[in-house]
Design a protein around this motif. Structure first.
Motif, PDB file in Angstrom:
ATOM      1  N   ALA A 134       0.830  -1.206   0.000  1.00 42.60           N
ATOM      2  CA  ALA A 134       0.000   0.000   0.000  1.00 42.60           C
ATOM      3  C   ALA A 134       0.863   1.253   0.000  1.00 42.60           C
ATOM      4  O   ALA A 134       1.889   1.311   0.679  1.00 42.60           O
ATOM      5  CB  ALA A 134      -0.914  -0.003   1.216  1.00 42.60           C
ATOM      6  N   LEU A 135       0.407   2.241  -0.750  1.00 39.49           N
ATOM      7  CA  LEU A 135       1.038   3.559  -0.700  1.00 39.49           C
ATOM      8  C   LEU A 135       0.452   4.306   0.488  1.00 39.49           C
ATOM      9  O   LEU A 135      -0.763   4.298   0.689  1.00 39.49           O
ATOM     10  CB  LEU A 135       0.716   4.347  -1.974  1.00 39.49           C
ATOM     11  CG  LEU A 135       1.413   3.899  -3.259  1.00 39.49           C
ATOM     12  CD1 LEU A 135       0.777   4.602  -4.461  1.00 39.49           C
ATOM     13  CD2 LEU A 135       2.913   4.206  -3.200  1.00 39.49           C
ATOM     14  N   THR A 136       1.316   4.918   1.260  1.00 35.15           N
ATOM     15  CA  THR A 136       0.853   5.834   2.315  1.00 35.15           C
ATOM     16  C   THR A 136       1.758   7.052   2.220  1.00 35.15           C
ATOM     17  O   THR A 136       2.724   7.043   1.446  1.00 35.15           O
ATOM     18  CB  THR A 136       0.997   5.208   3.724  1.00 35.15           C
ATOM     19  OG1 THR A 136       2.394   5.075   4.023  1.00 35.15           O
ATOM     20  CG2 THR A 136       0.316   3.852   3.834  1.00 35.15           C
ATOM     21  N   THR A 137       1.491   8.063   3.030  1.00 40.90           N
ATOM     22  CA  THR A 137       2.329   9.266   2.939  1.00 40.90           C
ATOM     23  C   THR A 137       3.707   9.053   3.571  1.00 40.90           C
ATOM     24  O   THR A 137       4.589   9.882   3.417  1.00 40.90           O
ATOM     25  CB  THR A 137       1.630  10.475   3.582  1.00 40.90           C
ATOM     26  OG1 THR A 137       1.252  10.127   4.914  1.00 40.90           O
ATOM     27  CG2 THR A 137       0.401  10.888   2.792  1.00 40.90           C
ATOM     28  N   THR A 138       3.902   7.959   4.301  1.00 44.35           N
ATOM     29  CA  THR A 138       5.249   7.649   4.785  1.00 44.35           C
ATOM     30  C   THR A 138       5.852   6.429   4.060  1.00 44.35           C
ATOM     31  O   THR A 138       6.966   6.014   4.380  1.00 44.35           O
ATOM     32  CB  THR A 138       5.273   7.405   6.316  1.00 44.35           C
ATOM     33  OG1 THR A 138       4.210   6.514   6.652  1.00 44.35           O
ATOM     34  CG2 THR A 138       5.121   8.699   7.075  1.00 44.35           C
ATOM     35  N   THR A 139       5.111   5.881   3.118  1.00 39.73           N
ATOM     36  CA  THR A 139       5.678   4.890   2.184  1.00 39.73           C
ATOM     37  C   THR A 139       5.247   5.351   0.790  1.00 39.73           C
ATOM     38  O   THR A 139       4.538   4.628   0.084  1.00 39.73           O
ATOM     39  CB  THR A 139       5.160   3.457   2.472  1.00 39.73           C
ATOM     40  OG1 THR A 139       3.719   3.470   2.468  1.00 39.73           O
ATOM     41  CG2 THR A 139       5.642   2.923   3.797  1.00 39.73           C
ATOM     42  N   PRO A 140       5.657   6.573   0.425  1.00 37.42           N
ATOM     43  CA  PRO A 140       5.042   7.231  -0.734  1.00 37.42           C
ATOM     44  C   PRO A 140       5.603   6.771  -2.073  1.00 37.42           C
ATOM     45  O   PRO A 140       4.985   6.991  -3.105  1.00 37.42           O
ATOM     46  CB  PRO A 140       5.370   8.708  -0.507  1.00 37.42           C
ATOM     47  CG  PRO A 140       6.642   8.691   0.283  1.00 37.42           C
ATOM     48  CD  PRO A 140       6.635   7.442   1.099  1.00 37.42           C
ATOM     49  N   VAL A 141       6.757   6.132  -2.055  1.00 39.59           N
ATOM     50  CA  VAL A 141       7.410   5.781  -3.315  1.00 39.59           C
ATOM     51  C   VAL A 141       7.441   4.264  -3.514  1.00 39.59           C
ATOM     52  O   VAL A 141       7.052   3.752  -4.560  1.00 39.59           O
ATOM     53  CB  VAL A 141       8.852   6.349  -3.351  1.00 39.59           C
ATOM     54  CG1 VAL A 141       9.559   5.947  -4.637  1.00 39.59           C
ATOM     55  CG2 VAL A 141       8.830   7.868  -3.207  1.00 39.59           C
ATOM     56  N   LEU A 142       7.880   3.560  -2.474  1.00 43.69           N
ATOM     57  CA  LEU A 142       8.128   2.120  -2.605  1.00 43.69           C
ATOM     58  C   LEU A 142       6.960   1.239  -2.159  1.00 43.69           C
ATOM     59  O   LEU A 142       7.002   0.039  -2.375  1.00 43.69           O
ATOM     60  CB  LEU A 142       9.369   1.734  -1.789  1.00 43.69           C
ATOM     61  CG  LEU A 142      10.674   2.452  -2.199  1.00 43.69           C
ATOM     62  CD1 LEU A 142      11.807   2.046  -1.275  1.00 43.69           C
ATOM     63  CD2 LEU A 142      11.034   2.171  -3.648  1.00 43.69           C
ATOM     64  N   THR A 143       5.947   1.815  -1.530  1.00 42.48           N
ATOM     65  CA  THR A 143       4.845   1.095  -0.881  1.00 42.48           C
ATOM     66  C   THR A 143       5.340   0.398   0.391  1.00 42.48           C
ATOM     67  O   THR A 143       6.543   0.210   0.588  1.00 42.48           O
ATOM     68  CB  THR A 143       4.159   0.015  -1.762  1.00 42.48           C
ATOM     69  OG1 THR A 143       4.986  -1.156  -1.814  1.00 42.48           O
ATOM     70  CG2 THR A 143       3.847   0.530  -3.148  1.00 42.48           C
TER      71      THR A 143
END
Ligand SMILES: Cc1ncc(C[n+]2csc(CCOP(=O)(O)OP(=O)(O)O)c2C)c(N)n1
Ligand code: SF4
Ligand SMILES: [Mg+2]
Lengths: 409, 299
Positions: free
Chosen positions: B147-156
């Motif tokens: 999942a993309l989140t704002t703290t895993t914004p590039v790599l998921t």
């Protein structure tokens, strides 16, 4: 017949709690508070104290349990020391912000790192600005009496009260303590009435999000914003001084024991050298004063009993005649000086008190503080001032700072 | 008494105008939770979307006594309410601690585990929207892999979702259940049942969140249903350590078939960077968990 027992400071606190009859107790063990938490669980298990004792998994939770139980309307108690108090930090603000009369004992101990289980007052000092009343005790009788007074004060002004006493020096030292009878407590301590009731008859959301400005409720009434709430807490603190003094006076009338409301004084009538401090180091200072008086030095002690609210007017009055002031402290505000010293200087600003102030940082992490050392320190201050030096100083007492070694080259 | 859609408590406890987003899975679930628990309920709230849903002082759109507390402490706060009510001899009040996944899996795990170990008499419900939504969709321990989140914004997110239900099961509490607002009757019945049980009851709510998951607001119920159809989220209850499928999951277990996970994943923007390998890993873990449940249901 008076019921006088030879007990430790922790047992004195436990006896007081038993007399105040809280409905909910939550505590987590930490040296040197531990025996207090243990004693209370024993009273509850033996049926001597009818209370819900919640054996929580942390100090963050012990204070949270007290906060919620107090909101619901129960009288509550918790106790901790050192890192336990630091771990409560978030909830300390939550309790005072919620205007809940939580009573807690802080059995003073140094904080890590590095670990020390021994006494100083860095723990409660570093929680000074969390909106709690802080009262420092000198002996075990005062611990018992103060815990009971604390409920009276807290429930009258809706501010939580921290009763502080020195770890081991008081918590684990036995002294004679008179246990008042429960009839007397009933006279002194009316039942707790919560300021807000959590009930489905009138459902409310307590402590929701506030916006900066005041807002209207559904009836069009303009209600407090965050800042008004904060102002009210400060205003309650200002008012609490007279409540603290009144509680102390009334207790003295009932029991004959007067520990002072905001401050206490020892041989200050003619004193030109005034020693000050909080808790057991101030008691030690009274012995130093006796020794100084043997040398014909007119010395006295002004003890700070209530640290927050700060006794600003009392100290301006009490230090009026001082020619030199010595502040002994078991904590420090890093990068400046002892916190009590700063607060005193601020209180003296614009008053007649202009005597030089020497701040001795002493007894950190349980380093022994001997009466003789206080005598020497006080005498050194007097000599310095006598020789015309008017500056203030911060000195680490009985601490190898390495400075002498460098001086020797 | 078996309740159905015609027998559900008609009273509304959440009035129109709450501050949740349009299509919020939490407000759907909360509506039915309060209907099931009725009056005589006190809700403990941590900072979260729920806190915001309750409104800004001095107005609220929720007719239930509620107490806000700090992020880590919701279960302890509920313990304090329970202890206070006991001390004052006030009977028959259900205490519900309702926390997001952050307030349950992560910062709230200590106080929850403590309260559950003490078998505190309360319901702890976790509305799991799989991220820190109130602060703007950051990764949590409940965020699924890929999942993309704002703290895993590039790599998921690289790590799988924490198996929190297992953790709660290990506390051997009297009642544990999963619910989804897409199946309101199942949800309603479980809360009605939980209200009657004493001790710690844990209910896990799959909570679709349009802005956090990246799907149109009208699809909340659909996404919630797909989670169950794919077996990613399984409706069940465990009472006194006995496992039982319920609702739609029970039907699938008895005579249905799981929908492939890709149908769920492709509906949500947060998975747009999910790799084929991640999807494979996720599908494999769904299959093995489903099989595990089938075995338990037989046993
Ligand atoms: C001690 C502390 N750390 C961080 C925050 C900031 N914060 C508020 S809500 C929140 C996220 C909540 O996430 P979750 O529990 O999943 O609930 P959701 O917002 O998703 O409904 C965070 C990080 C806080 N209030 N307190
Ligand atoms: S962010 Fe998601 S969970 Fe939060 S209010 Fe909006 S839809 Fe509901
Ligand atoms: Mg969340």
């Amino acid at each position: 017949m008076n019921d006088v027992r030879i007990i430790t400071g922790n047992e004195a606190a436990a006896q007081a709690v038993k007399l105040a009859k809280p409905g909910v107790i939550a505590a987590y063990p930490i040296t040197p508070q531990t025996s207090l938490a243990e004693l209370l669980s024993e009273y509850v298990e033996r049926g001597e104290l009818k209370a819900e004792y919640v054996r929580v998994e942390s100090e963050h939770s012990s204070l949270t349990v007290c906060i919620s139980a107090s909101t619901v309307g129960a009288r509550v108690f918790t106790a901790t020391s050192s890192n336990g108090l630091l771990y409560m930090h978030e909830q300390l603000h939550w309790a005072s912000g919620s205007r809940l009369p939580v009573v807690m004992c802080c059995v003073n101990r140094g904080v890590g790192a590095p670990w020390s289980i021994f006494n100083d007052q860095q723990d409660s000092f570093s929680q000074r600005d969390t909106g709690w009343i802080q009262i420092y005790c000198r002996d075990n009788q005062e611990i018992l009496d103060t815990v009971i007074q604390a409920y009276r004060i807290a429930e009258e002004v809706y501010i939580p009260v921290m009763v502080c006493y020195d770890g081991f020096i008081l918590s684990h030292t036995m002294m004679p303590v008179e246990i008042p009878d429960s009839g007397l407590i009933e006279k002194f301590l009316p039942p707790y009435r919560p300021h807000t009731i959590l009930s489905s008859d009138d459902p409310k959301t307590i402590n929701p999000v506030f916006f900066p400005s005041r807002r209207e409720n559904s009836k069009g009434v303009l209600c407090d914003g965050y800042m008004e709430m904060r102002y009210k807490l400060q205003a309650a603190f200002e008012k609490s001084r007279e409540i603290i003094v009144a509680a102390s006076n009334e207790w003295a009338a009932l029991t004959g024991r007067d520990h002072g409301g905001m401050i206490w004084e020892y041989k200050t009538e003619d004193a030109e050298l005034v020693l000050t401090g909080m808790g057991s180091i101030a008691t030690e200072a009274t012995m130093a004063v006796d020794a100084l008086r043997d040398e014909r030095i007119r010395a006295g002690v002004v003890g700070i009993r209530t640290y927050r609210p700060f006794p600003k007017e009392d100290v301006a009055q009490a230090f009026k005649k001082a020619k030199a002031i010595v502040v002994f402290e078991k904590c420090i505000s890093y990068g400046y000086e002892g916190g009590l010293c700063s607060d005193l200087k601020a209180a003296f600003y614009g008053t007649d008190v202009r005597a030089p102030i020497h701040n001795y940082i002493a007894g950190l992490g349980g380093r022994d503080v001997k009466t003789g050392e206080l005598v020497d320190a006080a005498r050194a201050t007097l000599d310095t001032v006598g020789s015309g030096e008017t500056g203030n100083k911060t000195i680490w007492l009985n601490c190898h700072t390495g400075i002498e070694a460098e001086d020797r080259g | 008494m078996q309740e159905n859609i015609f027998k559900i408590n008609e009273k509304e406890y959440i009035l129109p105008g709450n501050r949740a987003c349009q299509g919020c899975g939490l407000s759907l679930a909360y509506r039915y939770i309060l209907k099931a628990l009725r009056e005589n309920t006190i809700v403990a709230i941590p900072p979260s979307c729920l806190c915001v849903l309750h409104g800004l002082y001095p107005t609220t759109s929720v007719i239930v006594p509620a107490l806000n507390t700090t992020f880590a402490s919701n279960a302890a706060s509920a313990s304090g309410i329970v202890a206070g009510l006991n001390a004052l001899n006030i009977p028959d009040i259900t205490v519900l601690a309702l926390s997001g996944d952050g307030g349950t899996y992560d910062i709230g795990i200590q106080s929850l585990s403590g309260a559950a170990e003490r078998n505190t008499d309360f319901i702890f419900a976790c509305y799991d929207n799989e991220g820190y939504m109130n602060t703007g969709t950051q990764r949590s321990g409940a965020t699924p892999m890929g999942a993309l989140t704002t703290t895993t914004p590039v790599l998921t997110k690289q790590e799988p979702k924490k198996d929190f239900l297992k953790i709660m099961e290990a506390h051997h509490i009297p009642y544990l259940a999963t619910v989804s607002p897409s199946y309101p009757i199942d949800l309603y019945e479980k809360f009605v049942k939980a209200k009657r049980i004493r001790g710690t009851r844990y209910i896990h709510i799959d909570t679709p969140c349009p802005p956090g998951w990246g799907y149109p607001v009208r699809d909340t119920v659909k996404v919630g249903k797909l989670a169950v159809e794919t077996g990613l989220f399984i409706l069940f209850e465990i009472e006194n350590d006995r496992f039982r499928f319920t609702g739609r999951s029970k039907t699938i277990a008895e005579r249905g078939k799981l929908t492939p996970l890709v149908n769920y994943v492709e509906k949500q923007g947060r998975f747009k960077k999910m790799s084929i390998e991640q999807l494979g890993t996720l599908q494999a873990s769904v299959n093995s968990r489903w099989n595990e449940c089938l075995k338990r249901a037989e046993g």
